[in-house]
Design an enzyme around this catalytic site. Structure first.
Site, PDB file in Angstrom:
ATOM      1  N   TYR A 152     -48.603 -28.121  97.364  1.00  0.00           N
ATOM      2  CA  TYR A 152     -48.565 -26.903  98.171  1.00  0.00           C
ATOM      3  C   TYR A 152     -47.161 -26.306  98.305  1.00  0.00           C
ATOM      4  O   TYR A 152     -46.970 -25.108  98.022  1.00  0.00           O
ATOM      5  CB  TYR A 152     -49.181 -27.159  99.544  1.00  0.00           C
ATOM      6  CG  TYR A 152     -49.317 -25.916 100.388  1.00  0.00           C
ATOM      7  CD1 TYR A 152     -50.258 -24.944 100.057  1.00  0.00           C
ATOM      8  CD2 TYR A 152     -48.514 -25.714 101.507  1.00  0.00           C
ATOM      9  CE1 TYR A 152     -50.387 -23.787 100.821  1.00  0.00           C
ATOM     10  CE2 TYR A 152     -48.641 -24.571 102.274  1.00  0.00           C
ATOM     11  CZ  TYR A 152     -49.575 -23.608 101.938  1.00  0.00           C
ATOM     12  OH  TYR A 152     -49.703 -22.472 102.689  1.00  0.00           O
ATOM     13  N   LYS A 156     -45.942 -22.569  96.729  1.00  0.00           N
ATOM     14  CA  LYS A 156     -45.437 -21.440  97.512  1.00  0.00           C
ATOM     15  C   LYS A 156     -44.022 -21.054  97.091  1.00  0.00           C
ATOM     16  O   LYS A 156     -43.647 -19.872  97.131  1.00  0.00           O
ATOM     17  CB  LYS A 156     -45.502 -21.762  99.007  1.00  0.00           C
ATOM     18  CG  LYS A 156     -46.926 -21.853  99.539  1.00  0.00           C
ATOM     19  CD  LYS A 156     -47.721 -20.573  99.269  1.00  0.00           C
ATOM     20  CE  LYS A 156     -49.102 -20.586  99.895  1.00  0.00           C
ATOM     21  NZ  LYS A 156     -49.859 -19.346  99.646  1.00  0.00           N
TER      22      LYS A 156
END
Length: 232
Positions: A152, A156
Site C-alpha cells: 500500500y 501511493k
C-alpha cells in the site's frame, strides 16, 4: 457549458461517496463509478477491468459529451496483519498496484479525450500520507508507528509520482492534476489501524473537493491534505 460533469471512482461508500456528495452540493452532475451501480447517475466501473472502463467512457460521451472533473478514488489496502515486506508475496503486491496505480492510468487515459473537451478540467488522485517518504522516515510522525508494508505505501508513492507526470503532460492544456490525502477518518478502510478516527468521511473528502474545484490559478502536480501541501 455551465453544468460541470464529474466522475468519482470507488464512490459506493466512504471517502468516495463523500466526495461525490460534496461535488454535487457544489452544483455538479456527479457520476458515481461503482462495481455494482445503484441509481441513475452511477455507472459500472471496475478499474481493473478494461471493458467496464471503456463502456463507462462511452456512456459518459454519449450522455454528456465531455468530462470536467475526474476523481480517481478507487483503491485497496492489501494489508495483512503480521506480514512485513519480507513475508509479502509478489502476487499480493501486484494486486494492490493493479488497482491503486494501473487502475488510475487506465481510467485517466480512457477519460482524457472527454476531459480535453472541458474548458477547465481537473484530475484529483486520492492518495495517502503513507505515500510520503518524508513521513515514513520521520520517527516523530504518527505514521512512522504503522507496521512496515510492501504494497500500500509503495502504491501511493507511485501514485504521487504518476500525478506529477500527468501534471507535466497536461499543464499546457489547462488541465490541473493533483494528489490528495484524506487523512485518517472513520471509514471501513481505516478502522482497525489504531488511529484516532474522530474525523468523518466528509472531513476526509474536503481537500479532494477543494482541489477538484480550484480555479485556473490553482496548483498542479502537488500533494495536499486539508491543511495544504504534504511533503513527498
Amino acid at each position: 457549458m455551465s453544468e460541470r460533469i464529474a466522475l468519482v471512482t470507488g464512490a459506493s461508500r466512504g471517502v468516495g461517496r463523500a466526495v461525490a456528495e460534496g461535488l454535487a452540493e457544489r452544483g455538479m452532475t456527479v457520476i458515481s463509478g461503482m462495481r455494482t451501480p445503484s441509481g441513475e447517475l452511477s455507472v459500472r466501473l471496475d478499474v481493473t477491468d478494461p471493458a467496464t472502463i471503456s463502456a463507462a467512457a462511452a456512456w459518459i460521451e454519449e450522455r454528456f459529451g465531455r468530462l470536467d472533473v475526474l476523481v480517481n478514488n478507487a483503491g485497496i489496502s492489501g494489508y495483512t496483519p503480521g506480514r512485513p515486506p519480507g513475508a509479502t508475496t509478489v502476487e499480493s503486491v501486484r494486486e494492490v498496484f493493479e488497482t491503486n496505480v494501473l487502475g488510475v492510468v487506465a481510467v485517466t487515459n480512457a477519460m482524457l479525450p472527454l476531459l480535453r473537451r472541458s474548458p477547465a478540467a481537473r484530475i484529483v488522485n486520492v492518495s495517502s500520507a503513507v505515500g510520503s517518504l518524508t513521513h515514513q522516515t520521520d520517527p516523530g510522525h504518527y505514521l512512522y508507528g504503522l507496521p512496515p508494508q510492501a504494497a500500500y505505501p509503495a502504491s501511493k508513492a507511485a501514485l504521487n509520482a504518476l500525478t506529477v507526470q500527468y501534471a507535466r503532460e497536461l499543464a499546457g492544456e489547462g488541465i490541473l492534476v493533483n494528489a490528495v490525502t484524506p487523512g485518517p477518518c472513520d471509514t471501513d478502510f481505516t478502522r482497525g489501524l489504531g488511529f484516532d478516527l474522530g474525523r468523518t468521511a466528509q472531513d476526509g473528502a474536503r481537500a479532494v473537493v477543494r482541489l477538484a474545484t480550484v480555479g485556473p490559478d490553482g496548483p498542479t502536480g502537488g500533494f495536499f491534505d486539508e491543511n495544504g501541501r504534504v511533503p513527498w
